[in-house]
Design a protein around this motif. Structure first.
Motif, short mmCIF file in Angstrom:
data_model
loop_
_atom_site.label_atom_id
_atom_site.label_comp_id
_atom_site.label_asym_id
_atom_site.label_seq_id
_atom_site.Cartn_x
_atom_site.Cartn_y
_atom_site.Cartn_z
N UNK A 190 35.68 31.77 22.97
CA UNK A 190 35.26 33.49 23.27
C UNK A 190 34.05 33.53 24.61
N UNK A 191 33.24 32.82 24.97
CA UNK A 191 32.41 33.14 25.98
C UNK A 191 33.28 33.03 27.48
N UNK A 192 33.77 31.99 27.61
CA UNK A 192 35.23 31.83 28.64
C UNK A 192 35.10 32.64 29.46
N UNK A 193 35.87 33.51 27.73
CA UNK A 193 37.23 34.59 28.08
C UNK A 193 35.98 36.12 28.49
N UNK A 194 34.66 36.05 28.01
CA UNK A 194 33.94 36.75 28.71
C UNK A 194 33.61 36.69 29.97
N UNK A 195 33.08 35.61 30.09
CA UNK A 195 32.86 35.16 31.57
C UNK A 195 34.00 35.35 32.64
N UNK A 196 35.46 34.97 32.16
CA UNK A 196 35.97 35.33 33.18
C UNK A 196 36.69 36.58 33.22
N UNK A 197 36.29 37.20 32.16
CA UNK A 197 36.45 39.19 32.59
C UNK A 197 35.34 39.60 33.86
N UNK A 198 34.51 39.01 33.42
CA UNK A 198 33.70 39.77 34.56
C UNK A 198 33.32 39.37 35.74
N UNK A 199 33.65 37.38 35.46
CA UNK A 199 34.45 37.45 36.82
C UNK A 199 35.69 37.66 37.65
N UNK A 200 36.60 37.94 37.00
CA UNK A 200 37.85 38.31 37.85
C UNK A 200 37.50 39.42 38.55
N UNK A 201 36.92 40.34 38.26
CA UNK A 201 36.14 42.15 38.91
C UNK A 201 35.84 41.39 40.15
N UNK A 202 35.75 39.86 40.87
CA UNK A 202 35.11 39.96 42.41
C UNK A 202 35.77 39.22 42.70
N UNK A 203 37.07 38.34 41.80
CA UNK A 203 38.10 37.14 42.39
C UNK A 203 37.39 36.27 42.91
N UNK A 204 36.37 36.17 41.30
CA UNK A 204 35.87 34.55 41.15
C UNK A 204 36.83 33.60 40.50
N UNK A 205 37.27 34.50 39.20
CA UNK A 205 38.12 33.63 37.72
C UNK A 205 38.28 32.27 37.81
#
Length: 81
Positions: free
Chosen positions: A56-71
């Motif tokens: 769950x935490x990985x999924x949440x962090x990936x969503x946040x990083x995706x916005x900035x091209x860091x996923x």
């Protein structure tokens, strides 16, 4: 050849609602990437953390990083004594 920089330990994985904390590391990552560096966002995963919480935490962090091209820059590590 570009320089690879590891942002570690960001400690944002187990703090999914900490926007200000994320921004500090995000600013470094984006600035370094703008300078041409390859960025690795490294997160520590305590071995005692339940697998479902980690997912769950990985999924949440990936969503946040995706916005900035860091996923695709996210890496995880753990260890035991």
């Amino acid at each position: 050849m570009s320089i690879t920089v590891c942002i570690a330990p960001a400690k944002t994985l187990d703090y999914p609602n900490g926007g200000g904390h994320l921004w500090a590391y995000l600013n470094w990552a984006l600035g370094l990437r703008a300078l041409g560096c390859k960025v690795i966002w490294l997160e520590f995963v305590p071995p005692s953390t339940p697998a479902e919480e980690i997912r769950a935490n990985i999924a949440a962090l990936k969503i946040r990083l995706e916005t900035y091209g860091l996923v695709n820059c996210l890496a995880l590590h753990s260890w035991t004594n």
